[in-house]
Scaffold this active site. Structure first.
Site, PDB file in Angstrom:
ATOM      1  CG  MET A  58     -16.496   7.270  10.582  1.00 27.37           C
ATOM      2  SD  MET A  58     -17.251   7.022   8.975  1.00 27.37           S
ATOM      3  CE  MET A  58     -17.671   5.276   9.043  1.00 27.37           C
ATOM      4  CD  GLU A  59     -11.451   7.895  10.079  1.00 31.45           C
ATOM      5  OE1 GLU A  59     -11.866   8.795  10.871  1.00 31.45           O
ATOM      6  OE2 GLU A  59     -11.967   7.689   8.977  1.00 31.45           O
ATOM      7  CG  ASP A 113     -21.550  16.532  10.753  1.00 36.85           C
ATOM      8  OD1 ASP A 113     -20.309  16.528  10.642  1.00 36.85           O
ATOM      9  OD2 ASP A 113     -22.215  15.499  10.967  1.00 36.85           O
ATOM     10  NE  ARG A 163      -9.702  10.778  12.880  1.00 39.71           N
ATOM     11  CZ  ARG A 163     -10.253  11.243  11.754  1.00 39.71           C
ATOM     12  NH1 ARG A 163      -9.526  11.349  10.647  1.00 39.71           N
ATOM     13  NH2 ARG A 163     -11.521  11.622  11.727  1.00 39.71           N
ATOM     14  CG  HIS A 176      -1.480  -1.318   1.538  1.00 43.30           C
ATOM     15  ND1 HIS A 176      -0.952  -2.169   2.484  1.00 43.30           N
ATOM     16  CD2 HIS A 176      -2.506  -1.982   0.947  1.00 43.30           C
ATOM     17  CE1 HIS A 176      -1.640  -3.288   2.489  1.00 43.30           C
ATOM     18  NE2 HIS A 176      -2.572  -3.208   1.568  1.00 43.30           N
TER      19      HIS A 176
HETATM   20  N1  HPA Z   1     -20.370  10.644  11.523  1.00 47.64           N
HETATM   21  C1  HPA Z   1     -19.217  10.004  11.332  1.00 47.64           C
HETATM   22  N2  HPA Z   1     -18.119  10.627  10.998  1.00 47.64           N
HETATM   23  C2  HPA Z   1     -18.159  11.943  10.821  1.00 47.64           C
HETATM   24  C3  HPA Z   1     -19.307  12.660  11.007  1.00 47.64           C
HETATM   25  C4  HPA Z   1     -20.472  11.981  11.368  1.00 47.64           C
HETATM   26  O1  HPA Z   1     -21.546  12.584  11.515  1.00 47.64           O
HETATM   27  N3  HPA Z   1     -19.033  13.967  10.746  1.00 47.64           N
HETATM   28  C5  HPA Z   1     -17.729  14.027  10.430  1.00 47.64           C
HETATM   29  N4  HPA Z   1     -17.182  12.795  10.483  1.00 47.64           N
END
Ligand code: HPA
Length: 236
Positions: free
Chosen positions: A181-182, A205, A87, A4
């Protein structure tokens, strides 16, 4: 070289910033680094090395999600000798007190991912940030007048849930303030291989209020976050 990553031994600095997005890695290298050079472009998952304030530093895109990040991070540590991984990403907000643009320092990372849970059998492992990096980021954010929250992040494997926000009621009730997510996989690999890691995210958000960052704010807050991460990276 790995399947990779075609960088050679010595191509990465000991400290690496990890955005998810390859074009953000390019933007970080071109905006903040001196003498930036491309060290990896396999799958267009770009990696660069340069200097920041005279100190060697790298940036490597991790892709989205814990499986992708785990591949890059495993190889950065075990093939390229990386010792500090920071990160830099975005997160959703799970607490109305965390406003868009605020920074979330992931002190710990809760997860639904089998990539973490699968390692520990009967145990619920608690993936945590390196304390020195966390303390340094908090001190520098405070000194720079940035609004930040240090707390528990959700690192989810799922962006689009089949049945609404399953489980997302309970987590904020237990102090989880953001979702990305990480981070949990990053912290777990850092623990396993005895290196340092921290995840810093801009809240873009809010899942509670529906507030979203606009394009201009996104760019300026990303700049702030990357500056903070680089200051932490070079001073530890
Ligand atoms: N969910 C998952 N990951 C994210 C989000 C979310 O609402 N916003 C930015 N990364």
């Amino acid at each position: 070289m790995t399947p990779h990553n075609h960088a050679k031994a010595g191509d990465y600095a000991e400290v690496v910033l990890l955005p998810g997005d390859p074009l953000r890695a390019k933007w970080i290298a071109e905006t903040f680094f001196d003498e930036a050079r491309l060290v990896n472009s396999v799958r267009n998952c770009l990696g660069y090395t340069g200097t920041y304030k005279g100190k060697p530093v790298s940036v490597q895109a991790s892709g989205m999600g814990q499986p992708s990040l785990s591949i890059y991070v495993h190889e950065l540590i075990n093939t390229y000798g990386v010792k500090t991984l920071i990160r830099v990403g975005t997160c959703g907000g799970l607490n109305a007190k965390v406003k868009v643009r605020d920074l979330v320092l992931a002190q710990a990372a809760t997860t639904d991912s089998s990539i973490v849970k699968g390692r520990f059998g009967a145990f619920n492992f608690a993936p945590i940030a390196d304390f020195g990096l966390l303390r340094s980021a908090a001190e520098k954010a405070e000194a720079a007048g940035m609004t930040y929250h240090a707390g528990n992040m959700l690192s989810s494997d799922i962006f689009y849930h089949a049945n609404g926000m399953a489980g997302y009621d309970t987590l904020p009730q237990h102090g989880v303030i953001g979702v990305e997510m990480e981070a949990a996989a990053l912290y777990t690999l850092a623990a396993r291989f005895d290196v340092r890691a921290l995840a810093i995210c801009t809240m873009t958000d809010c899942l509670i209020t529906g507030a979203e960052i606009d394009a201009e704010e996104r760019q300026s807050s990303l700049k702030e976050m990357v500056t903070l991460a680089l200051e932490v990276a070079i001073k530890g």
